[in-house]
Each structure stands twice: as C-alpha cells, then as structure tokens.
Design a protein around this motif. Structure first.
Motif, PDB file in Angstrom:
ATOM      1  N   LYS A  57       0.852  -1.245  -0.021  1.00  8.04           N
ATOM      2  CA  LYS A  57      -0.122  -0.126  -0.188  1.00  8.04           C
ATOM      3  C   LYS A  57       0.636   1.683  -0.196  1.00  8.04           C
ATOM      4  O   LYS A  57       0.211   2.462   0.482  1.00  8.04           O
ATOM      5  CB  LYS A  57      -1.067  -0.136   0.959  1.00  8.04           C
ATOM      6  N   VAL A  58       2.035   1.028  -0.399  1.00 13.22           N
ATOM      7  CA  VAL A  58       2.417   2.663  -0.411  1.00 13.22           C
ATOM      8  C   VAL A  58       2.457   3.203  -1.682  1.00 13.22           C
ATOM      9  O   VAL A  58       1.580   2.903  -2.549  1.00 13.22           O
ATOM     10  CB  VAL A  58       4.187   1.830  -0.613  1.00 13.22           C
ATOM     11  N   THR A  59       2.318   4.541  -1.047  1.00 12.21           N
ATOM     12  CA  THR A  59       2.253   5.560  -2.633  1.00 12.21           C
ATOM     13  C   THR A  59       3.091   6.284  -3.196  1.00 12.21           C
ATOM     14  O   THR A  59       4.261   6.220  -2.026  1.00 12.21           O
ATOM     15  CB  THR A  59       0.874   6.396  -2.209  1.00 12.21           C
ATOM     16  N   ILE A  60       3.120   7.256  -4.108  1.00  8.93           N
ATOM     17  CA  ILE A  60       3.762   7.628  -4.337  1.00  8.93           C
ATOM     18  C   ILE A  60       4.060   8.784  -3.943  1.00  8.93           C
ATOM     19  O   ILE A  60       5.433  10.071  -3.645  1.00  8.93           O
ATOM     20  CB  ILE A  60       4.099   8.592  -6.148  1.00  8.93           C
ATOM     21  N   SER A  61       3.356   9.722  -3.594  1.00 11.31           N
ATOM     22  CA  SER A  61       3.477  10.620  -3.019  1.00 11.31           C
ATOM     23  C   SER A  61       3.410  10.675  -1.128  1.00 11.31           C
ATOM     24  O   SER A  61       4.368  11.373  -0.658  1.00 11.31           O
ATOM     25  CB  SER A  61       1.517  11.354  -2.555  1.00 11.31           C
ATOM     26  N   SER A  62       3.327   8.934  -0.567  1.00 14.53           N
ATOM     27  CA  SER A  62       3.793   9.402   0.493  1.00 14.53           C
ATOM     28  C   SER A  62       5.504   8.940   0.440  1.00 14.53           C
ATOM     29  O   SER A  62       6.769   9.312   1.594  1.00 14.53           O
ATOM     30  CB  SER A  62       3.478   7.798   1.486  1.00 14.53           C
ATOM     31  N   SER A  63       6.431   8.576  -0.944  1.00 20.06           N
ATOM     32  CA  SER A  63       6.835   7.963  -0.777  1.00 20.06           C
ATOM     33  C   SER A  63       8.082   9.819  -1.307  1.00 20.06           C
ATOM     34  O   SER A  63       9.055   9.991  -0.655  1.00 20.06           O
ATOM     35  CB  SER A  63       7.427   7.722  -1.907  1.00 20.06           C
ATOM     36  N   LEU A  64       7.577   9.978  -1.957  1.00 21.71           N
ATOM     37  CA  LEU A  64       7.936  11.522  -2.164  1.00 21.71           C
ATOM     38  C   LEU A  64       8.447  12.212  -1.064  1.00 21.71           C
ATOM     39  O   LEU A  64       9.256  13.061  -0.443  1.00 21.71           O
ATOM     40  CB  LEU A  64       6.905  12.620  -2.221  1.00 21.71           C
ATOM     41  N   GLU A  65       7.602  12.089   0.298  1.00 20.29           N
ATOM     42  CA  GLU A  65       7.865  12.512   1.506  1.00 20.29           C
ATOM     43  C   GLU A  65       8.956  11.942   2.525  1.00 20.29           C
ATOM     44  O   GLU A  65       9.781  12.351   3.535  1.00 20.29           O
ATOM     45  CB  GLU A  65       7.060  12.646   2.384  1.00 20.29           C
ATOM     46  N   ARG A  66       8.759  10.689   2.327  1.00 18.48           N
ATOM     47  CA  ARG A  66      10.476   9.369   3.063  1.00 18.48           C
ATOM     48  C   ARG A  66      11.106   9.732   2.740  1.00 18.48           C
ATOM     49  O   ARG A  66      11.867   9.133   3.020  1.00 18.48           O
ATOM     50  CB  ARG A  66       9.167   8.366   3.257  1.00 18.48           C
ATOM     51  N   VAL A  67      11.480   9.522   0.841  1.00 21.48           N
ATOM     52  CA  VAL A  67      12.256   9.315   0.295  1.00 21.48           C
ATOM     53  C   VAL A  67      13.227  10.473   0.159  1.00 21.48           C
ATOM     54  O   VAL A  67      12.852  11.312  -0.778  1.00 21.48           O
ATOM     55  CB  VAL A  67      12.015   8.056  -0.872  1.00 21.48           C
ATOM     56  N   PRO A  68      14.840  11.333   0.394  1.00 23.25           N
ATOM     57  CA  PRO A  68      15.463  12.407  -0.183  1.00 23.25           C
ATOM     58  C   PRO A  68      15.602  12.531  -1.426  1.00 23.25           C
ATOM     59  O   PRO A  68      15.506  13.319  -1.864  1.00 23.25           O
ATOM     60  CB  PRO A  68      16.205  12.246   1.014  1.00 23.25           C
ATOM     61  N   GLU A  69      16.146  10.964  -1.980  1.00 25.17           N
ATOM     62  CA  GLU A  69      16.678  10.988  -2.909  1.00 25.17           C
ATOM     63  C   GLU A  69      15.231  11.250  -3.781  1.00 25.17           C
ATOM     64  O   GLU A  69      15.794  11.752  -5.093  1.00 25.17           O
ATOM     65  CB  GLU A  69      17.877   9.654  -3.609  1.00 25.17           C
TER      66      GLU A  69
END
Length: 552
Positions: free
Chosen positions: A462-474
């Motif tokens: 259930k990972v999302t692109i938006s949450s990944s943008l917040e959590r993954v600095p790279e």
C-alpha cells in the motif's frame, strides 16, 4: 447557476480511457452546483455500485447507465468489414425494470456479441427497451455517423426508428460541442431532424476527465492502453481539451435552452436504487423435506459420528444455538449448498482443505463436513462467523486441489444452471511502481530513467508515490531538480490506483436463485463468464459468493 445534469460520462472504469475517479468526480459535480449525475462507461457497468454509493453519500442523485456498442447487423456477425463498424448508444435506467434490461443487454454484449468490443444489436435491443432512456450518443452514434457521410435521410430514418423502439419521450438526440469540426457539421442537421420529427434534443458533454487540465492525463491513459507514446498518433486522440465536467453555465452558453432543460427532465425520470442487505440465496432442492429439519438432522448425525452417540451437553447446546441463529438469519440453504459441493469433492477424491477464516468457528459446519477443525477443541467463536448483528453475508473459505478445482465449479454449474453461476471479476490497478513505469513509457521517457525512479519507491504494501516523496530524500531531490521527472511523477500520481485491467478472481464464484444477469451485469475474461461487480459489491447486494480457493 444554470441547472444542468451530465448524462454522458466515463469514469475510471472505462478502463484506460475514462479518467474520472469516482469520489473526486462526485465532489466536483457537487461543487459545480449539480444535483444529479450519470455514469455511462463504455460497454460495461463495472463502477455502477461504487458510483451509486458515492453519489448517495455526497447527496447527489446517481443515474445508472452505459454507452453500449451496437452492431450494424447481427451481434453474431464477427467478420471484419468496412460496413461492420459498431455504433454507440447511451442507455439510462429509469427504474428497476430498466436496470434489469440494461444488465441483460450489457451481459449479452459480452457473452454473445463480443468482437473487439461487447456488442449488442437492434434485435436484442428491441426486446429490452422498457424502463430505459436512450440518447443518440457522440460522433460514433448512428445518427451522427450517417450525417458525417452526408446521408441525411438515413440519419433521420435511424432517429425515427429508435424513437419508435423506445417510445415517445424516451429517445433523445444528443448535441455535443467540444470544438471539433465534425460536430460543427452535424449539430445543425441534428437540430433539423429534431424540428422535423419532434424528437427532443439533449445537451451532453462527452466527459472523460474532471477538469480541463486533466486532458493530458487522459491522453496518457490512452497511450498506456494502446502501447503508444504521447508523441505518436494512436488514432484515438480527442482533438480538443473540452471533454471535461463543465458547469451548467458553460453548457448553457453552447446549447439551446430546450436541450439544457431536458437534462434535468431526464434526471427526474430516472429513479433507480440498488437493493442492499437483502439476502438472495439460491434454492437447494431436497424435494418436499423441511430444509431446517434436514440441516438439523445432518448436524446431529455428524455430531454422533464425531463425538459418539451420547453427545456431551456442550455439543448439543452449541448445535441448537447455532442452528437457531442460522435459521433466524435465513442461512439454512447456504449451509446446505456449501456442504453439498464440499461433499461432492470429497466423494470424488478431490482434495479439500479443512477450511480457513471465521467459518472454522461453526460447529454445524464441522459436523456436516464443510470444515475439518473442531471449534470446541480450539475454543473458536461462532459469532465471529455469524451473528444477528452482522450485516454482510457469512463467508466460507474452502481450499480445493488446483488441478481439479474446475470439477467442483462444473458440478455447481450442472446443479444450478450455467446462467445461475458465474466467476467473479477483479481489477488490476496501477500501483506506485507500475504507475511510474507505465506513465514513463507513455511520455517516451527512457526506460532506464523510469526504472531508476520506480526503484526509489519503497517495497511496501500500500505504498504511494506521494508518501514516498515525503519519506525518500533521493526521490524528492529528483522531483525538485528535473522538470521531466517532476512531470513523470505528477502524472503517475494522477493515475496511481486506477483500475488498469479486468481479470478473473482466483477463488470467487457466485450462485443465484434467478439468472445472474438479472442482478448484475456479466462479462467474459479468457473464456470464463464473470460478474462485472467485485466480491465486496456482490456481498453488499446479498448474493451468495463462494471462495473456491486453489491449493497446490
């Protein structure tokens, strides 16, 4: 604010064509002052119940419909030729009769008429017009097609024929204006037909996306579906960015008052509600025996075999309690049906699992052979499976040998009839990583770049692109430093989670008392007949679904 109702609209369930997410769509309609809205996906009704529930939740009147494909000759004619192009026709449900007729038409479009698209024909249509309103559709409708080839007489004849078929006041000539040259050619002639025949006009926008700026996103969806890039000619380009959810005032600036007012009139004529929470079990035929007593006899006979003739008081009390609840809730036949096909499998040496989930908490199920786990020995609770406060249907999860599972389904079909049994649809959606790769391919971004960005999305459920943008600095750095990557990610977020394709659920089977198509529309997937509604929706509609699971 001009009163207006959108009656020609494609949601995300016009797979990889419609870009209207249902929740946002309804909210946008409400924000724009509209009190009703229709769903008319291409050839399918996949999203009808979800759309209905969301509209009701937000205080908007839902109108259930479909834009069907009509074969020019017979739906059974499946030879490609220049004069065999299907035509569009919009159908809207006025009432429950109309819904049953629409599900029948949509179902048989798949089961009998599928050829590139699910197609019906006029012979079938003429048998199922009651309770339906028809609109002449877009440029792909029969009337506009005739006009585009400069055959006014044929267009007028088609309009008269459809009005006769549906009845006066139930067929409308659509006016559309998306700024296309072809529309400018046909609109005056459609108005002329209306004037000469008295057939009423209705204004529609062929809505495929919610806001004007979403046209690019919808183009990307088409490219994903056709394996093209936005830089190529897919043959399906819309030609303008006007296919969005316009306001009543925007529509009123384009069309005559009569055509605008008729949208509200049609909406008022449509009054259909789904029936939720009422169980619709198939009849289990045991002759003139009393069904309740038959289940009781089977239960205590099984208990004698398992626990001995002198039943412990705990067993007797538990069986009596469970049987009373099962009877009170109307699930006697449910237990008999499941026990019957499980017994068929066992008696034919088809390996059957002991049962999974809450169903293992039923002593009745254990005694009649549905499950293989003693709920008393393991202190399993019956109420987790079935209790008077439970709204949804109970659900047995039963595993069958994957090699011979089809034999069990074939047995059920032979017992209840092929038109009373169907497998169940499921939808593959564009998850985060897949959305990045699909959109990147459509935008003609090198695969290596898309793959690198996709791999920055964490491997989590259930990972999302938006949450990944917040959590993954790279990932955030890539997004902020490269406009091409930003466009890729922004568009991927827009399509993320949308249904990408329909397939067949690995375990789900539905059995109905009446033909399945009287309750839900059917489709075909890889040769199997499937419902167009998912397991969750079937459960809400009170239909009996079975999890006939596979084990290796």
């Amino acid at each position: 604010m001009t009163p207006f109702v959108h009656l020609h609209l494609h949601t995300e369930y016009s797979l990889l064509d419609g870009a209207c997410r249902i929740k946002q769509l309804v909210a946008a309609a409400k924000e724009k002052g509209q009190t009703a809205i229709a769903i008319t996906d291409h050839g399918v009704m996949y999203g009808a119940v979800e759309f209905y529930k969301e509209a009701k939740k937000q205080g908007i009147k839902p109108i259930i419909g479909c834009e069907v494909y009509v074969a020019p000759k017979s739906r059974f004619d499946k030879v490609k030729s220049a004069d065999n192009e299907y035509r569009h026709l919009v159908l809207l449900c006025k009432n429950a009769t109309g819904y049953r007729n629409l599900t029948e038409l949509v179902s048989r479009g798949f089961t009998e008429g599928f050829y590139s698209r699910p197609r019906i024909d006029e012979e079938l249509l003429a048998q199922h017009t009651e309770g339906l309103i028809a609109l002449s559709a877009c440029l792909s409708g029969e009337v506009p097609k005739c006009l585009l080839r400069n055959d006014y007489a044929a267009a007028k004849e088609a309009a008269i024929r459809y009005e006769k078929m549906f009845g006066k006041g139930n067929y409308y000539l659509e006016l559309q204006d998306h700024g296309l040259d072809e529309e400018l050619r046909v609109v005056p002639q459609i108005k002329r037909i209306a004037k000469e025949t008295g057939i009423p006009l209705v204004a529609t926008n062929d809505v495929h996306y919610i806001e004007k700026q979403d046209s690019q996103m919808q183009k990307i969806l088409i490219c994903i579906g056709t394996n093209h890039t936005v830089n190529e000619d897919s043959g399906l380009e819309f030609g303008s960015d006007e296919f969005y959810l316009k306001t009543g005032d925007e529509m009123a600036s384009l069309f005559p008052e009569e055509a605008i007012n008729n949208t509200v009139k049609i909406a008022e004529m449509c009054d259909f509600d789904f029936d939720f929470g009422h169980t619709k079990l198939p009849f289990f035929d045991i002759g003139d025996k009393n069904h309740t007593e038959h289940l009781r006899k089977l239960s205590f006979s099984g208990a004698d075999r398992i626990y001995g003739k002198d039943l412990p008081q705990e067993v007797t009390e538990r069986l009596n309690y469970e049987l009373s609840v099962i009877d009170r809730m109307g699930y006697i036949d449910y237990f008999l049906i499941v026990a019957d096909f499980v017994n068929f499998a066992k008696s034919n040496d088809i390996p059957v699992g002991p049962g999974r989930g809450s169903g293992a908490g039923s002593l009745v199920a254990y005694c009649i052979g549905i499950t293989g786990i003693d709920p008393l020995k393991y202190n399993l609770i019956f109420e987790r499976f079935l209790n008077p406060e439970r709204v949804s249907m109970p659900d047995f999860d039963i595993d069958f040998c994957y090699v011979r599972r089809q034999e069990v389904i074939d047995y059920v079909v032979s017992k209840y009839g092929s038109d009373h049994v169907a497998q169940i649809v499921t939808f593959g959606t564009m998850a985060a990583k897949a959305a990045i790769r699909d959109v990147g391919r459509a935008l003609d971004i090198p695969y290596a770049t898309c793959d690198r960005i996709a791999k920055l999305i964490p491997k989590e459920l259930k990972v999302t692109i938006s949450s990944s943008l917040e959590r993954v600095p790279e990932l955030k750095k890539e997004y902020e430093s490269d406009p091409a990557i930003a466009s890729l990610i922004d568009n991927a977020i827009k399509v993320e989670g949308m249904p990408r394709h329909a397939s067949t659920h690995a375990a789900g089977v539905v059995i109905t008392d009446k033909p399945v198509a009287e309750y839900v529309p059917l489709a075909t997937n890889d040769g199997s007949v499937v419902t167009q509604y998912t397991m969750t929706t079937l459960d809400e509609l009170g239909l009996l679904k079975m999890d006939v699971c596979l084990v290796r």
